[in-house]
Write a protein that holds these residues in place. Structure first.
Motif, PDB file in Angstrom:
ATOM      1  N   VAL A   1      23.331 -29.039  46.153  1.00  0.00           N
ATOM      2  CA  VAL A   1      24.287 -28.471  44.670  1.00  0.00           C
ATOM      3  C   VAL A   1      25.406 -28.094  44.950  1.00  0.00           C
ATOM      4  N   GLU A   2      26.355 -28.689  44.459  1.00  0.00           N
ATOM      5  CA  GLU A   2      27.872 -28.008  44.658  1.00  0.00           C
ATOM      6  C   GLU A   2      28.016 -27.025  43.643  1.00  0.00           C
ATOM      7  N   VAL A   3      28.518 -25.821  44.297  1.00  0.00           N
ATOM      8  CA  VAL A   3      28.663 -24.525  43.495  1.00  0.00           C
ATOM      9  C   VAL A   3      29.789 -24.624  42.596  1.00  0.00           C
TER      10      VAL A   3
ATOM     11  N   LYS B   1      29.794 -24.576  35.633  1.00  0.00           N
ATOM     12  CA  LYS B   1      28.444 -25.344  35.017  1.00  0.00           C
ATOM     13  C   LYS B   1      27.588 -24.203  34.345  1.00  0.00           C
ATOM     14  N   LYS B   2      27.014 -24.771  33.316  1.00  0.00           N
ATOM     15  CA  LYS B   2      25.715 -23.911  32.621  1.00  0.00           C
ATOM     16  C   LYS B   2      24.710 -23.604  33.558  1.00  0.00           C
ATOM     17  N   HIS B   3      24.324 -24.697  34.252  1.00  0.00           N
ATOM     18  CA  HIS B   3      23.194 -24.618  35.224  1.00  0.00           C
ATOM     19  C   HIS B   3      23.673 -25.344  36.504  1.00  0.00           C
ATOM     20  N   PRO B   4      23.172 -24.865  37.593  1.00  0.00           N
ATOM     21  CA  PRO B   4      23.521 -25.587  39.163  1.00  0.00           C
ATOM     22  C   PRO B   4      23.271 -27.066  38.995  1.00  0.00           C
ATOM     23  N   MET B   5      22.403 -27.241  38.274  1.00  0.00           N
ATOM     24  CA  MET B   5      21.971 -28.523  38.386  1.00  0.00           C
ATOM     25  C   MET B   5      22.359 -29.456  37.250  1.00  0.00           C
ATOM     26  N   ASP B   6      23.270 -28.865  36.524  1.00  0.00           N
ATOM     27  CA  ASP B   6      23.988 -29.856  35.539  1.00  0.00           C
ATOM     28  C   ASP B   6      24.985 -30.937  36.332  1.00  0.00           C
TER      29      ASP B   6
ATOM     30  N   LEU C   1      12.495 -27.503  38.130  1.00  0.00           N
ATOM     31  CA  LEU C   1      13.907 -27.189  38.270  1.00  0.00           C
ATOM     32  C   LEU C   1      14.134 -26.377  39.454  1.00  0.00           C
ATOM     33  N   GLU C   2      13.302 -25.410  39.950  1.00  0.00           N
ATOM     34  CA  GLU C   2      13.699 -24.731  41.056  1.00  0.00           C
ATOM     35  C   GLU C   2      13.160 -25.633  42.219  1.00  0.00           C
ATOM     36  N   GLU C   3      12.212 -26.518  42.378  1.00  0.00           N
ATOM     37  CA  GLU C   3      12.003 -27.345  43.387  1.00  0.00           C
ATOM     38  C   GLU C   3      12.901 -28.401  43.524  1.00  0.00           C
ATOM     39  N   MET C   4      13.585 -29.110  42.366  1.00  0.00           N
ATOM     40  CA  MET C   4      14.577 -29.659  42.650  1.00  0.00           C
ATOM     41  C   MET C   4      15.957 -29.124  43.232  1.00  0.00           C
ATOM     42  N   GLN C   5      16.294 -27.853  42.816  1.00  0.00           N
ATOM     43  CA  GLN C   5      17.538 -27.366  43.172  1.00  0.00           C
ATOM     44  C   GLN C   5      17.322 -26.769  44.729  1.00  0.00           C
ATOM     45  N   ALA C   6      16.154 -26.586  45.182  1.00  0.00           N
ATOM     46  CA  ALA C   6      15.906 -26.031  46.420  1.00  0.00           C
ATOM     47  C   ALA C   6      15.993 -27.336  47.541  1.00  0.00           C
ATOM     48  N   GLY C   7      15.556 -28.550  46.869  1.00  0.00           N
ATOM     49  CA  GLY C   7      15.758 -29.738  47.805  1.00  0.00           C
ATOM     50  C   GLY C   7      17.131 -30.648  47.684  1.00  0.00           C
ATOM     51  N   ALA C   8      17.804 -29.999  46.831  1.00  0.00           N
ATOM     52  CA  ALA C   8      19.158 -30.679  46.373  1.00  0.00           C
ATOM     53  C   ALA C   8      20.389 -29.844  47.103  1.00  0.00           C
TER      54      ALA C   8
END
Length: 483
Positions: free
Chosen positions: A167-169, A173-178, A158-165
């Protein structure tokens, strides 16, 4: 047969869900513009996969969708001052024009998002019922925390995906990647009624809903470009498996990027090319040949030099086929000699090599080399025969084998009436004036030859050669080809 499975990161023996049947889904385009070369690569490659599976005796159900409601479509419609759904419909039709030109067969089903809103709503409802999604002010979000296997396709945390995406703040959301399953309606956008208010689907839920509807859980092959691995296909898996509790797809296949001068083709770099533009410059068989000339998982670099080489390669195959057809029109022997038996054995080696190449993760580049080997063997056989008659069976076997190869690779169009490959030069839509003038020149030259005016006949031949057109005088009449 072995397929490289993106999910397992290795080649696996292909074992379909049902013996003798293959269920296959490929992500189609978002219809807001003409398709570009990057779109064309998966379209042509997975058409070839389907053809080969059928060649190997499988019954294939092939589904390819259209995303006909999306932010890109809405934004483009605003720019053009038109209705988003009408814009999408226009580019669905334009897609078919380009796909038909590239000899891409129609899918068994071409579902559109706008025709499957009830299916999408029902799938979202199932995800909510299982506690894997939540509603916030008319929006529905997938809760990635409720799906522990999230990331198994891309192999990233999840950390790698979030860093590379990007993500709209959104503090809701419960999690930024939702990610969104349903988007609340905005003024001026297409929207539909739902239990959560009017709105439209998120991008990822569309393919999950349509593939499950037509193919069911655990279908065999899901394909697309490697740019779809994350987030699109990662999210498809999460949604479908959270809703059903079952394996979504057995084999995931992804083709590599198109590059231009070793850089990924993208609109931001201004180096992307529309298929429509390329087809105005190159014949469709050369474009399809180029797209299949490299293994599908490898990057494919595009430039004019490579396209010119593809056109020359296609001409080599064409010339070999024409020679075989002309030889078949002359007197033939029914019996077989040593040379004929050797040629037939060479044809069988080509066939086995072709099948072995395609069985090894659909290696179209190696399969194409078997077609060149067939052409080389045929040319050698005909040259050795000279003016003598050749074996009818050997000629027919060679042409039949070429037709088998073409049935899989789809390089040449096939005449519906005769079932034979079309080898004539393409006439551009709108008239083909240059080719009509060339045919007129050939008529004039034939008349000069009939009058024994060799000077005029030779002058026409030599001038055409300077322009890149080679004339060959055959027993069946003059034939021309590009140099």
């Amino acid at each position: 047969m072995e397929i490289y499975n993106t999910l397992s990161k290795r080649k696996e023996k292909f074992v379909p869900r049902e013996p003798g049947r293959v269920y296959m889904y490929v992500c189609g385009p978002t219809t807001y513009n003409f398709i570009h070369l990057g779109n064309a690569r998966p379209i042509v490659f997975f058409d070839t996969v389907r053809r080969y599976l059928e060649y190997r005796g499988f019954r294939v159900k092939y589904v390819q969708n259209f995303t006909d409601v999306d932010d890109k479509i809405i934004n483009r419609a605003r720019e053009e001052g038109c209705d988003p759904l009408a814009l999408a419909e226009k580019y669905v039709e334009e897609y078919f024009r380009d796909a038909d030109a590239l000899h891409v067969r129609r899918a068994d089903v071409h579902p559109r998002v706008t025709a499957h809103i009830p299916d999408i709503i029902e799938l979202i409802r199932r995800i909510l019922d299982r506690g894997a999604a939540y509603v916030v002010e008319g929006d529905v979000y997938f809760d990635i925390g409720a799906y522990p296997a999230y990331g198994k396709l891309s192999g990233r945390s999840l950390e790698e995906m979030q860093a590379g995406a990007r993500v709209e703040v959104d503090p809701r959301k419960k999690h930024p990647m939702d990610f969104a399953l349903w988007k609340a309606a905005k003024p001026g956008e297409p929207s539909w009624d739902s239990p959560w208010g009017r709105g439209r689907p998120g991008w990822h839920i569309e393919c999950s809903a349509m593939s499950l509807k037509y193919l069911g859980s655990g279908f065999d092959i899901h394909g697309g470009g490697s740019d779809l691995i994350f987030p699109h296909h990662e999210n498809e898996i999460a949604q479908a498996e959270a809703a059903t509790g079952e394996t979504f797809v057995r084999y995931w296949m992804h083709n590599g990027f198109i590059t231009v001068n070793q850089e990924k083709m993208s609109k931001s770099l201004g180096n992307f090319f529309l298929v429509r533009e390329i087809l105005a410059k190159y014949p469709p068989e050369a474009v399809r040949f180029f797209l299949l000339s490299t293994h599908y998982r490898s990057p494919l670099d595009f430039d004019d030099e490579k396209m010119d080489a593809a056109r020359r390669s296609v001409e080599r195959i064409k010339n070999s086929l024409r020679l075989l057809q002309e030889a078949l029109s002359r007197p033939r022997r029914e019996g077989k000699g040593v040379a004929d038996e050797e040629f037939l054995a060479a044809l069988e080696r080509c066939r086995r090599g072709f099948v072995a190449a395609m069985d090894d993760d659909f290696n179209t580049a190696l399969a194409i080399s078997m077609w060149f080997e067939l052409a080389r063997e045929a040319n050698t056989y005909l040259h050795a025969a000279g003016e003598r008659s050749v074996c009818r069976e050997a000629l027919e076997k060679a042409l039949d084998l070429a037709a088998e190869f073409n049935g899989v690779l789809g390089i040449f169009a096939v005449d519906e009436a005769t079932g034979r490959m079309r080898l004539e030069e393409r006439r551009e839509e709108g008239g083909g004036l240059a080719e009509a003038l060339l045919e007129l020149l050939l008529e004039v030259r034939q008349e000069a030859r009939a009058k024994k005016d060799w000077a005029t006949a030779d002058r026409i031949r030599d001038r055409l050669k300077e322009l890149g057109i080679i004339l060959e005088d055959t027993p069946a009449g003059p034939r021309w080809r590009r140099a």
